[in-house]
Write a protein that holds these residues in place. Structure first.
Motif, PDB file in Angstrom:
ATOM      1  N   MET A   1      -7.622   7.132 -11.389  1.00 50.21           N
ATOM      2  CA  MET A   1      -6.877   6.104 -10.734  1.00 50.21           C
ATOM      3  C   MET A   1      -7.101   6.229  -9.225  1.00 50.21           C
ATOM      4  O   MET A   1      -7.037   7.326  -8.678  1.00 50.21           O
ATOM      5  N   ALA A   2      -7.326   5.124  -8.585  1.00 54.98           N
ATOM      6  CA  ALA A   2      -7.603   5.151  -7.149  1.00 54.98           C
ATOM      7  C   ALA A   2      -6.306   5.315  -6.371  1.00 54.98           C
ATOM      8  O   ALA A   2      -5.270   4.777  -6.738  1.00 54.98           O
ATOM      9  N   ARG A   3      -6.382   6.064  -5.306  1.00 56.56           N
ATOM     10  CA  ARG A   3      -5.211   6.272  -4.464  1.00 56.56           C
ATOM     11  C   ARG A   3      -5.184   5.221  -3.381  1.00 56.56           C
ATOM     12  O   ARG A   3      -6.200   4.882  -2.783  1.00 56.56           O
ATOM     13  N   ILE A   4      -3.993   4.698  -3.119  1.00 57.74           N
ATOM     14  CA  ILE A   4      -3.829   3.697  -2.065  1.00 57.74           C
ATOM     15  C   ILE A   4      -3.387   4.419  -0.789  1.00 57.74           C
ATOM     16  O   ILE A   4      -2.514   5.292  -0.830  1.00 57.74           O
ATOM     17  N   LYS A   5      -3.944   4.030   0.329  1.00 50.99           N
ATOM     18  CA  LYS A   5      -3.574   4.635   1.605  1.00 50.99           C
ATOM     19  C   LYS A   5      -2.134   4.250   1.928  1.00 50.99           C
ATOM     20  O   LYS A   5      -1.683   3.161   1.579  1.00 50.99           O
ATOM     21  N   PRO A   6      -1.391   5.092   2.610  1.00 51.77           N
ATOM     22  CA  PRO A   6       0.014   4.796   2.909  1.00 51.77           C
ATOM     23  C   PRO A   6       0.217   3.492   3.676  1.00 51.77           C
ATOM     24  O   PRO A   6       1.180   2.768   3.432  1.00 51.77           O
ATOM     25  N   GLN A   7      -0.678   3.166   4.587  1.00 48.08           N
ATOM     26  CA  GLN A   7      -0.543   1.927   5.359  1.00 48.08           C
ATOM     27  C   GLN A   7      -0.688   0.704   4.443  1.00 48.08           C
ATOM     28  O   GLN A   7       0.095  -0.231   4.526  1.00 48.08           O
ATOM     29  N   ALA A   8      -1.662   0.729   3.544  1.00 44.93           N
ATOM     30  CA  ALA A   8      -1.870  -0.391   2.617  1.00 44.93           C
ATOM     31  C   ALA A   8      -0.719  -0.488   1.626  1.00 44.93           C
ATOM     32  O   ALA A   8      -0.296  -1.589   1.253  1.00 44.93           O
ATOM     33  N   LEU A   9      -0.160   0.649   1.219  1.00 44.73           N
ATOM     34  CA  LEU A   9       0.970   0.658   0.306  1.00 44.73           C
ATOM     35  C   LEU A   9       2.201   0.036   0.956  1.00 44.73           C
ATOM     36  O   LEU A   9       2.946  -0.712   0.324  1.00 44.73           O
ATOM     37  N   LEU A  10       2.418   0.323   2.224  1.00 47.62           N
ATOM     38  CA  LEU A  10       3.539  -0.225   2.966  1.00 47.62           C
ATOM     39  C   LEU A  10       3.409  -1.738   3.111  1.00 47.62           C
ATOM     40  O   LEU A  10       4.376  -2.484   2.905  1.00 47.62           O
ATOM     41  N   ILE A  11       2.222  -2.204   3.405  1.00 45.73           N
ATOM     42  CA  ILE A  11       1.987  -3.653   3.549  1.00 45.73           C
ATOM     43  C   ILE A  11       2.182  -4.357   2.201  1.00 45.73           C
ATOM     44  O   ILE A  11       2.779  -5.429   2.126  1.00 45.73           O
ATOM     45  N   GLN A  12       1.696  -3.708   1.142  1.00 49.25           N
ATOM     46  CA  GLN A  12       1.809  -4.308  -0.198  1.00 49.25           C
ATOM     47  C   GLN A  12       3.268  -4.406  -0.629  1.00 49.25           C
ATOM     48  O   GLN A  12       3.681  -5.378  -1.239  1.00 49.25           O
ATOM     49  N   SER A  13       4.082  -3.417  -0.296  1.00 48.71           N
ATOM     50  CA  SER A  13       5.472  -3.429  -0.727  1.00 48.71           C
ATOM     51  C   SER A  13       6.304  -4.432   0.060  1.00 48.71           C
ATOM     52  O   SER A  13       7.354  -4.869  -0.396  1.00 48.71           O
ATOM     53  N   LYS A  14       5.884  -4.786   1.277  1.00 44.10           N
ATOM     54  CA  LYS A  14       6.643  -5.722   2.098  1.00 44.10           C
ATOM     55  C   LYS A  14       6.320  -7.180   1.786  1.00 44.10           C
ATOM     56  O   LYS A  14       7.026  -8.067   2.242  1.00 44.10           O
ATOM     57  N   LYS A  15       5.265  -7.430   1.048  1.00 42.48           N
ATOM     58  CA  LYS A  15       4.895  -8.804   0.717  1.00 42.48           C
ATOM     59  C   LYS A  15       5.945  -9.399  -0.220  1.00 42.48           C
ATOM     60  O   LYS A  15       6.382  -8.760  -1.166  1.00 42.48           O
ATOM     61  N   LYS A  16       6.360 -10.615   0.077  1.00 43.56           N
ATOM     62  CA  LYS A  16       7.316 -11.298  -0.799  1.00 43.56           C
ATOM     63  C   LYS A  16       6.561 -11.889  -1.978  1.00 43.56           C
ATOM     64  O   LYS A  16       5.516 -12.506  -1.808  1.00 43.56           O
ATOM     65  N   LYS A  17       7.142 -11.675  -3.119  1.00 44.55           N
ATOM     66  CA  LYS A  17       6.515 -12.241  -4.313  1.00 44.55           C
ATOM     67  C   LYS A  17       6.980 -13.688  -4.455  1.00 44.55           C
ATOM     68  O   LYS A  17       8.169 -13.974  -4.396  1.00 44.55           O
ATOM     69  N   GLY A  18       6.041 -14.559  -4.644  1.00 43.88           N
ATOM     70  CA  GLY A  18       6.368 -15.971  -4.818  1.00 43.88           C
ATOM     71  C   GLY A  18       6.985 -16.227  -6.186  1.00 43.88           C
ATOM     72  O   GLY A  18       6.752 -15.502  -7.146  1.00 43.88           O
ATOM     73  N   SER A  19       7.824 -17.234  -6.234  1.00 39.71           N
ATOM     74  CA  SER A  19       8.432 -17.572  -7.523  1.00 39.71           C
ATOM     75  C   SER A  19       7.378 -18.162  -8.450  1.00 39.71           C
ATOM     76  O   SER A  19       6.483 -18.874  -8.014  1.00 39.71           O
ATOM     77  N   THR A  20       7.509 -17.844  -9.698  1.00 40.89           N
ATOM     78  CA  THR A  20       6.562 -18.396 -10.658  1.00 40.89           C
ATOM     79  C   THR A  20       6.987 -19.814 -10.981  1.00 40.89           C
ATOM     80  O   THR A  20       8.134 -20.062 -11.372  1.00 40.89           O
TER      81      THR A  20
END
Length: 85
Positions: A1-20
């Protein structure tokens, strides 16, 4: 499994998920399907309802014809006669 860098992980977690969203085509298809099922049930109900009334009237008319009078009987043989020599 690939490791995500902490900076990319932080950006990914802050993204708002759009409503389906459900597309308009899906809504129309589902509505047409429900209408088709309801019309099928209605047609089946009408068929069975009229069928039972028809059989009831048919049985009454058959009883009346049996009691109506003597049945004409013909003096015909119940088998075929061959005319070959």
């Amino acid at each position: 499994m690939a490791r995500i860098k902490p900076q990319a992980l932080l950006i990914q977690s802050k993204k708002k998920k759009g409503s389906t969203r459900v597309s308009l085509a899906t809504i129309i298809t589902c509505n047409l399907l429900v209408i088709l099922v309801l019309l099928s049930l209605y047609a089946t109900y009408n068929h069975w309802y009229k069928r039972s009334a028809f059989h009831f009237s048919l049985s009454i008319s058959l009883k009346n014809t049996k009691d109506a009078g003597a049945v004409k009987k013909f003096d015909l043989p119940g088998y075929a006669v061959s005319s070959c020599s």
